[in-house]
Structures are given as structure tokens and as C-alpha cells.
Design a protein around this motif. Structure first.
Motif, short mmCIF file in Angstrom:
data_model
loop_
_atom_site.label_atom_id
_atom_site.label_comp_id
_atom_site.label_asym_id
_atom_site.label_seq_id
_atom_site.Cartn_x
_atom_site.Cartn_y
_atom_site.Cartn_z
N ARG A 9 -44.72 -1.54 -15.71
CA ARG A 9 -45.29 -1.51 -14.26
C ARG A 9 -44.65 -1.95 -13.06
O ARG A 9 -44.34 -1.39 -12.18
CB ARG A 9 -46.81 -1.64 -14.59
N PHE A 10 -43.61 -3.83 -13.37
CA PHE A 10 -43.45 -3.69 -11.97
C PHE A 10 -42.00 -3.83 -11.93
O PHE A 10 -41.79 -3.17 -10.68
CB PHE A 10 -43.12 -5.14 -12.44
N TYR A 11 -41.28 -2.83 -13.16
CA TYR A 11 -39.94 -2.30 -12.40
C TYR A 11 -40.11 -0.88 -11.93
O TYR A 11 -39.33 -0.74 -10.73
CB TYR A 11 -39.39 -2.40 -14.38
N GLN A 12 -41.47 0.15 -12.28
CA GLN A 12 -41.33 1.18 -11.76
C GLN A 12 -42.02 0.82 -10.64
O GLN A 12 -41.45 1.45 -9.86
CB GLN A 12 -43.12 2.10 -12.61
N LYS A 13 -42.62 0.19 -10.39
CA LYS A 13 -42.98 -0.42 -8.33
C LYS A 13 -41.48 -0.50 -8.31
O LYS A 13 -41.73 0.17 -7.09
CB LYS A 13 -44.10 -1.27 -8.19
N LEU A 14 -40.84 -1.20 -8.60
CA LEU A 14 -39.57 -1.99 -8.05
C LEU A 14 -39.10 -0.67 -7.64
O LEU A 14 -38.07 0.07 -6.21
CB LEU A 14 -39.09 -3.12 -8.76
N THR A 15 -38.18 0.37 -8.15
CA THR A 15 -37.48 1.58 -8.54
C THR A 15 -38.43 2.31 -7.58
O THR A 15 -37.25 3.00 -7.15
CB THR A 15 -37.21 1.69 -10.35
N ASP A 16 -39.53 3.01 -8.36
CA ASP A 16 -40.22 3.78 -6.84
C ASP A 16 -39.96 3.34 -5.37
O ASP A 16 -39.43 4.37 -4.67
CB ASP A 16 -41.32 3.85 -7.62
N ALA A 17 -40.15 1.93 -5.24
CA ALA A 17 -39.57 1.52 -3.67
C ALA A 17 -38.28 1.82 -3.17
O ALA A 17 -37.33 1.87 -1.60
CB ALA A 17 -40.13 0.17 -3.97
N LEU A 18 -37.41 1.28 -4.57
CA LEU A 18 -36.03 1.13 -4.07
C LEU A 18 -35.50 2.90 -3.71
O LEU A 18 -34.92 2.97 -2.57
CB LEU A 18 -35.35 0.89 -5.07
N VAL A 19 -35.74 4.07 -4.37
CA VAL A 19 -35.63 5.33 -4.11
C VAL A 19 -36.37 6.01 -2.55
O VAL A 19 -35.63 6.59 -1.78
CB VAL A 19 -36.42 5.99 -5.12
N GLU A 20 -37.38 5.05 -2.55
CA GLU A 20 -38.38 5.49 -1.24
C GLU A 20 -37.22 4.63 0.17
O GLU A 20 -37.17 5.73 0.80
CB GLU A 20 -39.71 5.39 -1.74
N MET A 21 -36.92 3.83 -0.27
CA MET A 21 -36.26 2.96 0.65
C MET A 21 -35.04 3.76 0.87
O MET A 21 -34.63 3.63 1.98
CB MET A 21 -36.07 1.76 1.07
N TYR A 65 -27.02 0.06 -9.01
CA TYR A 65 -25.70 0.96 -9.19
C TYR A 65 -25.64 1.45 -9.94
O TYR A 65 -24.15 2.39 -9.53
CB TYR A 65 -24.88 -0.59 -9.61
N ASP A 66 -26.25 2.32 -9.85
CA ASP A 66 -26.20 4.10 -10.54
C ASP A 66 -25.96 4.51 -9.55
O ASP A 66 -27.52 5.37 -9.02
CB ASP A 66 -26.70 3.85 -11.57
N PRO A 67 -25.30 5.63 -8.89
CA PRO A 67 -25.22 6.38 -7.99
C PRO A 67 -26.17 8.16 -8.08
O PRO A 67 -26.98 8.67 -7.39
CB PRO A 67 -24.06 6.89 -7.26
N PHE A 68 -26.79 8.06 -9.43
CA PHE A 68 -26.99 9.12 -10.14
C PHE A 68 -28.38 8.39 -9.28
O PHE A 68 -29.87 9.84 -9.28
CB PHE A 68 -26.70 9.48 -11.36
N ASN A 69 -29.23 8.04 -9.20
CA ASN A 69 -30.79 7.45 -9.57
C ASN A 69 -31.37 7.84 -7.79
O ASN A 69 -32.07 8.05 -7.82
CB ASN A 69 -30.84 6.39 -9.77
N PHE A 70 -29.97 7.72 -7.06
CA PHE A 70 -30.22 8.34 -6.19
C PHE A 70 -29.75 9.84 -4.66
O PHE A 70 -30.32 9.81 -3.38
CB PHE A 70 -29.49 7.10 -4.65
N GLU A 71 -29.75 10.96 -5.83
CA GLU A 71 -28.67 11.80 -5.51
C GLU A 71 -30.21 12.47 -4.87
O GLU A 71 -31.43 12.32 -5.77
CB GLU A 71 -28.76 12.40 -6.53
N LEU A 72 -30.75 13.07 -4.37
CA LEU A 72 -31.71 14.41 -3.61
C LEU A 72 -31.16 15.26 -4.78
O LEU A 72 -30.30 15.57 -4.79
CB LEU A 72 -31.07 14.76 -2.27
N SER A 73 -32.50 15.86 -5.23
CA SER A 73 -32.49 17.13 -6.02
C SER A 73 -32.29 17.86 -5.21
O SER A 73 -32.92 18.24 -4.53
CB SER A 73 -33.58 17.27 -6.63
#
Length: 82
Positions: A9-21, A65-73
């Protein structure tokens, strides 16, 4: 791989925040600072065990550091078939 439900749950909140930022214009250095602060807060609060925080840090750095996580669909082009 994370298996503890609270850690996930903490990890999901963190990664969602990173993508949003990222989508708001922050870049890798800013995201890394956010990640470090998030992990420091978890360590300070003792919300989860230190070894789980360490595992989550490894996964979060890998995510960061995985660039695919930050690509816009991109939407699929519509076909002109009738």
C-alpha cells in the motif's frame, strides 16, 4: 518482490505520487528527493519494519529509473472503417 500488504500500500501510494509529480513537470532529481523523504518518514514513524522499508526502497528505485513508467500513454488511432 513486496508481499506485505501494508508495504504494498505504501509502495503504491509512493509510485502514484512519483508519476503524478512527473506529469506536473518535476524531473528525476526532484523525484529522488521526494523518494528519500518518503522513506525517511517511514523510517522515523516506524510504520513498517526496517527490512521492509529497505525492500520497498529497492523496488521504488527500480521503478524510478525505468523510463517506461513515466511515458504518457498515446491513444490508439481511430480507424476510418465503416
Amino acid at each position: 518482490m513486496l508481499q506485505d500488504p501494508l508495504t504494498i500500500r505504501f509502495y503504491q501510494k509512493l509510485t502514484d505520487a512519483l508519476v503524478e509529480m512527473w506529469n506536473r513537470g518535476y524531473r528525476a532529481d526532484d523525484l529522488r528527493l521526494y523518494l528519500d523523504g518518503y522513506l525517511a518518514a517511514l523510517r522515523h514513524s516506524s510504520a513498517i519494519e526496517p527490512y521492509l522499508i529497505h525492500r520497498m526502497e529497492e523496488e521504488a528505485v527500480r521503478f524510478l529509473y525505468d523510463p517506461f513508467n513515466f511515458e504518457l500513454s498515446q491513444p490508439e488511432p481511430e480507424s476510418d472503417y465503416y
